[in-house]
Design a protein around this motif. Structure first.
Motif, short mmCIF file in Angstrom:
data_model
loop_
_atom_site.label_atom_id
_atom_site.label_comp_id
_atom_site.label_asym_id
_atom_site.label_seq_id
_atom_site.Cartn_x
_atom_site.Cartn_y
_atom_site.Cartn_z
N GLY A 152 45.33 37.07 40.03
CA GLY A 152 45.39 38.32 40.78
C GLY A 152 44.11 39.13 40.77
N GLY A 153 42.97 38.53 40.43
CA GLY A 153 41.71 39.25 40.42
C GLY A 153 41.19 39.49 41.84
N PRO A 154 40.14 40.28 41.96
CA PRO A 154 39.60 40.60 43.28
C PRO A 154 38.97 39.39 43.95
CG PRO A 154 38.20 41.50 41.57
CD PRO A 154 39.41 40.96 40.89
N GLY A 155 38.97 39.40 45.26
CA GLY A 155 38.44 38.27 46.02
C GLY A 155 36.94 38.14 45.99
N TRP A 156 36.22 39.23 45.67
CA TRP A 156 34.77 39.15 45.64
C TRP A 156 34.27 38.27 44.51
CZ3 TRP A 156 32.66 40.84 41.14
CH2 TRP A 156 33.37 41.76 40.38
N LEU A 157 35.16 37.88 43.59
CA LEU A 157 34.76 36.97 42.52
C LEU A 157 34.43 35.57 43.06
CD1 LEU A 157 37.14 37.94 39.60
CD2 LEU A 157 34.70 38.33 39.76
N HIS A 158 34.88 35.27 44.28
CA HIS A 158 34.49 34.00 44.90
C HIS A 158 32.98 33.94 45.06
CE1 HIS A 158 38.45 32.40 45.78
NE2 HIS A 158 38.82 33.60 46.24
N PHE A 159 32.38 35.06 45.39
CA PHE A 159 30.92 35.14 45.52
C PHE A 159 30.24 34.89 44.17
CE2 PHE A 159 26.96 37.69 45.78
CZ PHE A 159 26.32 36.92 46.73
N VAL A 160 30.82 35.44 43.10
CA VAL A 160 30.27 35.22 41.75
C VAL A 160 30.38 33.74 41.38
CG1 VAL A 160 30.54 35.82 39.31
CG2 VAL A 160 30.77 37.59 41.06
N ILE A 161 31.49 33.12 41.73
CA ILE A 161 31.66 31.69 41.47
C ILE A 161 30.60 30.89 42.20
CG2 ILE A 161 33.19 29.71 41.87
CD1 ILE A 161 35.55 31.61 41.41
#
Length: 121
Positions: A62-71
């Motif tokens: 359930g974390g924020p979607g902007w973590l895809h960018f960090v990945i």
């Protein structure tokens, strides 16, 4: 329009090469003195991959979607370090080869072409 995009890409690349820590480290490793650190620097890929896995786990829970960018950034940096290991070994072998050739040429220029007789030898 294309010229503006071209100029913008030049500025972005320049910023990335001079300000981003991984790019600075890669540039240091690619120098002659830093080539020996290429293989140990490959181990820096491990924390980046662990960070990517951790961010992925956060997204799954359930974390924020902007973590895809960090990945994406973590995986990209890990790939840079994974590739830099073998590349630095090849660059080191090439530079040592050229240095050996230069040493041989220097010795050939310094040594006399004919054996000289000094003091009856």
């Amino acid at each position: 329009m294309i010229r503006s995009i071209w100029i913008l890409s030049i500025y972005v690349r320049s910023f990335m090469q001079h300000c981003m820590p991984t790019n600075i480290l890669i540039a240091v490793i690619r120098r002659r003195r830093g080539l020996k650190w290429g293989v140990p620097a490959t181990l820096l890929a491990v924390p980046y991959m662990l960070a990517a896995v951790w961010c992925s786990d956060l997204i799954d829970h359930g974390g924020p979607g902007w973590l895809h960018f960090v990945i994406l950034i973590c995986i990209w940096n890990a790939m840079k370090f994974i590739v830099m290991g073998p590349v630095s070994v090849m660059l080191l072998l090439r530079s040592r080869h050229y240095e050996a050739i230069a040493r041989k040429e220097l010795l050939a220029q310094e040594s006399p072409s004919e054996p000289s007789t000094v003091l009856g030898r």
